[in-house]
Design a protein around this motif. Structure first.
Motif, mmCIF file in Angstrom:
data_model
loop_
_atom_site.group_PDB
_atom_site.id
_atom_site.type_symbol
_atom_site.label_atom_id
_atom_site.label_comp_id
_atom_site.label_asym_id
_atom_site.label_seq_id
_atom_site.Cartn_x
_atom_site.Cartn_y
_atom_site.Cartn_z
ATOM 1 N N GLU A 12 0.850 -1.186 0.000
ATOM 2 C CA GLU A 12 0.000 0.000 0.000
ATOM 3 C C GLU A 12 0.886 1.236 0.000
ATOM 4 O OE1 GLU A 12 -3.672 0.094 2.308
ATOM 5 O OE2 GLU A 12 -3.009 1.995 3.165
ATOM 6 N N TYR A 13 0.693 2.068 -1.023
ATOM 7 C CA TYR A 13 1.426 3.323 -1.126
ATOM 8 C C TYR A 13 0.422 4.463 -1.157
ATOM 9 C CZ TYR A 13 5.368 0.404 -2.672
ATOM 10 O OH TYR A 13 6.343 -0.538 -2.753
ATOM 11 N N ASP A 14 0.504 5.345 -0.174
ATOM 12 C CA ASP A 14 -0.407 6.489 -0.090
ATOM 13 C C ASP A 14 -1.858 6.046 -0.207
ATOM 14 O OD1 ASP A 14 1.695 8.314 0.235
ATOM 15 O OD2 ASP A 14 1.993 8.411 -1.938
ATOM 16 N N HIS A 15 -2.211 4.982 0.493
ATOM 17 C CA HIS A 15 -3.576 4.456 0.609
ATOM 18 C C HIS A 15 -4.128 3.858 -0.683
ATOM 19 C CE1 HIS A 15 -3.411 6.260 4.502
ATOM 20 N NE2 HIS A 15 -3.239 7.454 3.984
ATOM 21 N N THR A 16 -3.257 3.449 -1.592
ATOM 22 C CA THR A 16 -3.721 2.806 -2.818
ATOM 23 C C THR A 16 -2.672 1.808 -3.293
ATOM 24 O OG1 THR A 16 -4.719 3.186 -4.991
ATOM 25 C CG2 THR A 16 -2.817 4.572 -4.405
ATOM 26 N N SER A 46 2.124 -4.494 4.540
ATOM 27 C CA SER A 46 2.738 -3.169 4.559
ATOM 28 C C SER A 46 3.433 -2.959 5.900
ATOM 29 C CB SER A 46 1.686 -2.076 4.343
ATOM 30 O OG SER A 46 0.877 -1.935 5.486
ATOM 31 N N ARG A 54 -6.732 -0.187 2.776
ATOM 32 C CA ARG A 54 -7.209 0.790 1.799
ATOM 33 C C ARG A 54 -6.805 0.400 0.377
ATOM 34 N NH1 ARG A 54 -5.842 6.241 5.221
ATOM 35 N NH2 ARG A 54 -7.638 6.100 6.625
#
Length: 137
Positions: A12-16, A46, A54
């Motif tokens: 997950e990177y920046d909630h996506t 993560s 998310r």
């Protein structure tokens, strides 16, 4: 394209989801369309406490798009948070409860693949693979 099912593991990177995964899915959506009606499972890990909750929610939305229309396994989510604490130096999962949980999800996915492949008709998959502008051709 010939796989009975697909498992997508995402961070997950920046909630996506990460950009390379989004790009790969976009490529599939407008070329082979190999995920249409394909039984699909999502997992992720993560560094954060919430795992990839998310990103997985966003990925479910993406996989439901008309150009992808994957059959995402419902009711099953595997989140691995604080991955730096539960992976050893060789990236093996050393949390036995999480290993058991993941193995249970994989077993459920095998059943999901079997059931989905029994009920989904090839004609439905073929119909969904045609773009609207191709139908009249």
């Amino acid at each position: 394209a010939s796989a009975d099912g697909v498992i997508i593991a995402t961070p997950e990177y920046d909630h996506t989801i990460p950009a390379p995964l989004a790009s790969a899915l976009e490529w599939i959506a407008y070329t082979s369309r190999a995920l249409i009606n394909k039984p699909t499972m999502i997992v992720g890990c993560s560094l954060g406490a919430l795992g990839t909750s998310r990103a997985q929610a966003h990925l479910r939305q993406i996989l439901d798009a008309p150009e992808l229309k994957a059959r995402v396994m419902p009711g099953s989510e595997f989140f691995l948070g604080h991955s730096e604490q539960v992976l050893d130096d060789d990236f093996n999962l050393n949390d036995f409860e999480k290993v058991a949980e993941l193995e249970e999800h994989f077993s459920e996915f095998q059943d999901f693949v079997t059931i989905t492949n029994q009920i989904v008709k090839q004609a439905d998959t073929d119909r969904k693979k045609a773009f609207a502008w191709e139908v009249g051709e």
